[in-house]
Design a protein around this motif. Structure first.
Motif, PDB file in Angstrom:
ATOM      1  N   LYS A 237       0.828  -1.216   0.000  1.00 55.72           N
ATOM      2  CA  LYS A 237       0.000   0.000   0.000  1.00 55.72           C
ATOM      3  C   LYS A 237       0.858   1.260   0.000  1.00 55.72           C
ATOM      4  O   LYS A 237       0.544   2.228  -0.686  1.00 55.72           O
ATOM      5  CB  LYS A 237      -0.927  -0.004   1.216  1.00 55.72           C
ATOM      6  CG  LYS A 237      -2.067  -1.009   1.131  1.00 55.72           C
ATOM      7  CD  LYS A 237      -3.014  -0.852   2.311  1.00 55.72           C
ATOM      8  CE  LYS A 237      -4.175  -1.825   2.196  1.00 55.72           C
ATOM      9  NZ  LYS A 237      -5.118  -1.687   3.344  1.00 55.72           N
ATOM     10  N   LYS A 238       1.933   1.238   0.771  1.00 55.28           N
ATOM     11  CA  LYS A 238       2.821   2.402   0.823  1.00 55.28           C
ATOM     12  C   LYS A 238       3.571   2.562  -0.496  1.00 55.28           C
ATOM     13  O   LYS A 238       3.770   3.680  -0.982  1.00 55.28           O
ATOM     14  CB  LYS A 238       3.807   2.261   1.984  1.00 55.28           C
ATOM     15  CG  LYS A 238       3.160   2.192   3.356  1.00 55.28           C
ATOM     16  CD  LYS A 238       4.208   2.087   4.447  1.00 55.28           C
ATOM     17  CE  LYS A 238       3.581   2.071   5.831  1.00 55.28           C
ATOM     18  NZ  LYS A 238       2.840   0.825   6.083  1.00 55.28           N
ATOM     19  N   LEU A 239       3.997   1.454  -1.086  1.00 59.35           N
ATOM     20  CA  LEU A 239       4.734   1.518  -2.346  1.00 59.35           C
ATOM     21  C   LEU A 239       3.850   2.012  -3.491  1.00 59.35           C
ATOM     22  O   LEU A 239       4.284   2.792  -4.338  1.00 59.35           O
ATOM     23  CB  LEU A 239       5.317   0.141  -2.681  1.00 59.35           C
ATOM     24  CG  LEU A 239       6.411  -0.362  -1.735  1.00 59.35           C
ATOM     25  CD1 LEU A 239       6.722  -1.827  -2.010  1.00 59.35           C
ATOM     26  CD2 LEU A 239       7.685   0.477  -1.876  1.00 59.35           C
ATOM     27  N   GLU A 240       2.610   1.559  -3.515  1.00 61.71           N
ATOM     28  CA  GLU A 240       1.687   1.959  -4.586  1.00 61.71           C
ATOM     29  C   GLU A 240       1.429   3.460  -4.591  1.00 61.71           C
ATOM     30  O   GLU A 240       1.099   4.034  -5.633  1.00 61.71           O
ATOM     31  CB  GLU A 240       0.354   1.225  -4.435  1.00 61.71           C
ATOM     32  CG  GLU A 240       0.403  -0.239  -4.800  1.00 61.71           C
ATOM     33  CD  GLU A 240      -0.922  -0.935  -4.580  1.00 61.71           C
ATOM     34  OE1 GLU A 240      -1.310  -1.736  -5.439  1.00 61.71           O
ATOM     35  OE2 GLU A 240      -1.573  -0.663  -3.540  1.00 61.71           O
ATOM     36  N   ARG A 253       5.793  -5.292 -15.123  1.00 59.89           N
ATOM     37  CA  ARG A 253       5.816  -6.720 -15.470  1.00 59.89           C
ATOM     38  C   ARG A 253       5.397  -7.620 -14.303  1.00 59.89           C
ATOM     39  O   ARG A 253       5.402  -8.848 -14.440  1.00 59.89           O
ATOM     40  CB  ARG A 253       7.234  -7.113 -15.917  1.00 59.89           C
ATOM     41  CG  ARG A 253       7.706  -6.347 -17.139  1.00 59.89           C
ATOM     42  CD  ARG A 253       9.175  -6.604 -17.399  1.00 59.89           C
ATOM     43  NE  ARG A 253       9.699  -5.702 -18.414  1.00 59.89           N
ATOM     44  CZ  ARG A 253      10.936  -5.225 -18.441  1.00 59.89           C
ATOM     45  NH1 ARG A 253      11.795  -5.589 -17.496  1.00 59.89           N
ATOM     46  NH2 ARG A 253      11.334  -4.412 -19.400  1.00 59.89           N
ATOM     47  N   GLY A 254       5.069  -7.015 -13.175  1.00 61.53           N
ATOM     48  CA  GLY A 254       4.688  -7.819 -12.013  1.00 61.53           C
ATOM     49  C   GLY A 254       5.848  -8.540 -11.381  1.00 61.53           C
ATOM     50  O   GLY A 254       5.671  -9.553 -10.694  1.00 61.53           O
ATOM     51  N   ILE A 302      -0.481 -11.127  -5.951  1.00 62.48           N
ATOM     52  CA  ILE A 302      -1.136 -10.364  -4.884  1.00 62.48           C
ATOM     53  C   ILE A 302      -2.298  -9.556  -5.452  1.00 62.48           C
ATOM     54  O   ILE A 302      -3.375  -9.474  -4.850  1.00 62.48           O
ATOM     55  CB  ILE A 302      -0.128  -9.439  -4.186  1.00 62.48           C
ATOM     56  CG1 ILE A 302       0.926 -10.281  -3.457  1.00 62.48           C
ATOM     57  CG2 ILE A 302      -0.826  -8.517  -3.201  1.00 62.48           C
ATOM     58  CD1 ILE A 302       2.061  -9.475  -2.872  1.00 62.48           C
ATOM     59  N   GLU A 303      -2.095  -8.975  -6.624  1.00 62.17           N
ATOM     60  CA  GLU A 303      -3.159  -8.172  -7.236  1.00 62.17           C
ATOM     61  C   GLU A 303      -4.370  -9.036  -7.601  1.00 62.17           C
ATOM     62  O   GLU A 303      -5.511  -8.599  -7.475  1.00 62.17           O
ATOM     63  CB  GLU A 303      -2.620  -7.461  -8.480  1.00 62.17           C
ATOM     64  CG  GLU A 303      -1.627  -6.362  -8.143  1.00 62.17           C
ATOM     65  CD  GLU A 303      -0.972  -5.761  -9.371  1.00 62.17           C
ATOM     66  OE1 GLU A 303      -0.588  -4.577  -9.304  1.00 62.17           O
ATOM     67  OE2 GLU A 303      -0.851  -6.463 -10.390  1.00 62.17           O
ATOM     68  N   PHE A 309      -4.982 -10.913   1.395  1.00 66.62           N
ATOM     69  CA  PHE A 309      -3.972 -10.185   2.151  1.00 66.62           C
ATOM     70  C   PHE A 309      -4.535  -8.922   2.823  1.00 66.62           C
ATOM     71  O   PHE A 309      -3.789  -8.088   3.310  1.00 66.62           O
ATOM     72  CB  PHE A 309      -2.817  -9.809   1.226  1.00 66.62           C
ATOM     73  CG  PHE A 309      -2.225 -10.993   0.518  1.00 66.62           C
ATOM     74  CD1 PHE A 309      -1.430 -11.890   1.215  1.00 66.62           C
ATOM     75  CD2 PHE A 309      -2.492 -11.234  -0.813  1.00 66.62           C
ATOM     76  CE1 PHE A 309      -0.882 -12.992   0.587  1.00 66.62           C
ATOM     77  CE2 PHE A 309      -1.950 -12.335  -1.456  1.00 66.62           C
ATOM     78  CZ  PHE A 309      -1.149 -13.210  -0.762  1.00 66.62           C
ATOM     79  N   VAL A 310      -5.853  -8.784   2.807  1.00 67.82           N
ATOM     80  CA  VAL A 310      -6.458  -7.611   3.420  1.00 67.82           C
ATOM     81  C   VAL A 310      -6.667  -7.870   4.913  1.00 67.82           C
ATOM     82  O   VAL A 310      -7.150  -8.936   5.298  1.00 67.82           O
ATOM     83  CB  VAL A 310      -7.817  -7.287   2.750  1.00 67.82           C
ATOM     84  CG1 VAL A 310      -8.509  -6.163   3.491  1.00 67.82           C
ATOM     85  CG2 VAL A 310      -7.607  -6.913   1.303  1.00 67.82           C
TER      86      VAL A 310
END
Length: 310
Positions: A237-240, A253-254, A302-303, A309-310
């Protein structure tokens, strides 16, 4: 021989080499099998990082022998023959010489202080041999070094075309951003990749996300030191939210891999598990191929399964 070992990877090595019964003291982060000896725990986690320089000999000795809070009196009362640790002072050789003399004064006999902080693969192999030799069975250290080296070389040959020249960023912290360098960088180079490192002259400045964007990482490994796998994934979340996140090739590219930072950086007898994660990340392998199943997760997984993962 009575041994005090203050780092988890050192106690793991000592136990793996058959020297568990010689351990009389360990650090609080060390793991000892239930059927092993029961050494005294003589460190605790610091309440907060200290910015003050040690003022007295006792304070300098305790601070220099470990980053944790050391009960120096407990160490002295154990009367060890050997103290194995990762010294914190920059001039390690000078500190070790001084620390040995100081401990000998307090303990009343010769005490050997050995600092192990391998920052290259060759230093890792040498540490295996040195620890085993100290226990009187150098063969075990040589075998572990040879086995580790041979497996990494085999993976490098097998996945050469998939991993070569890939730019790899290993994040040892997200807040603040910190790069994992040293041993991780040397491993990436050994698997024919290009590790992200600080530009000359910027080593002592805060690491920035802009440097990752400019580096154009092909692979990003997210493993904050001390974080569990779930805690590493939570950093997404922080990286996004960072500017330019979606412009990085690894993100497009995931090829962003999340794994536990509790064990990735430990240069102990199970270092091959860490190497397998790095190789898998670089070669685009699924978790479970050369690693344990679900030892790491990729961004695209993860996506697709974000609800897990929530």
């Amino acid at each position: 021989m009575k041994i005090v070992a203050l780092e988890p990877y050192l106690t793991d090595l000592i136990v793996a080499f058959g020297g568990g019964s010689r351990l009389i003291g360990v650090g609080s982060r060390c793991r000892i099998a239930p059927d092993a000896a029961h050494p005294a725990v003589i460190t605790s986690k610091p309440a907060a990082p200290s910015t003050k320089a040690p003022v007295g000999d006792d304070e300098r000795l305790a601070a220099g022998l470990t980053t944790d809070r050391l009960n120096l009196q407990a160490l002295v009362e154990l009367k060890p023959d050997v103290v194995m640790t990762r010294c914190t002072e920059q001039d390690t050789e000078s500190f070790v010489s001084w620390a040995q003399a100081e401990l000998e004064k307090r303990v009343g006999k010769r005490v050997l202080v050995e600092s192990f902080a391998p920052d290259t693969m060759s230093a890792l192999y040498q540490m295996y041999e040195d620890v085993a030799e100290r226990l009187g069975d150098s063969r075990r250290g040589q075998e572990l070094a040879q086995r580790t080296k041979a497996q990494i070389q085999d993976w490098t040959r097998s996945f050469y075309e998939r991993a070569r020249n890939k730019k790899v960023t290993v994040l040892a912290s997200v807040e603040p951003l910190m790069l994992a360098t040293g041993l991780m960088s040397d491993l990436v180079r050994g698997v024919t990749g290009q590790p992200q490192q600080r530009a000359e002259g910027r080593e002592n400045t805060p690491f920035t996300w802009e440097e990752v964007v400019e580096f154009r990482s092909d692979v990003i490994i997210v493993a904050p030191c001390g974080a569990s796998l779930q805690e590493s994934i939570a950093a997404l979340k922080k990286l996004e939210a960072l500017d330019g996140w979606e412009s990085v090739p690894a993100v497009k590219r995931g090829e962003v891999v999340f794994c536990a930072g509790t064990s990735l950086y430990l240069p102990g007898p199970e270092f091959l598990r860490s190497a397998a994660i790095v190789v898998s990340a670089m070669a685009g392998l699924d978790s479970g191929y050369i690693t344990l199943k679900d030892e790491y997760f990729r961004l695209r997984f993860i996506e697709l399964h974000r609800h897990r993962f929530v």
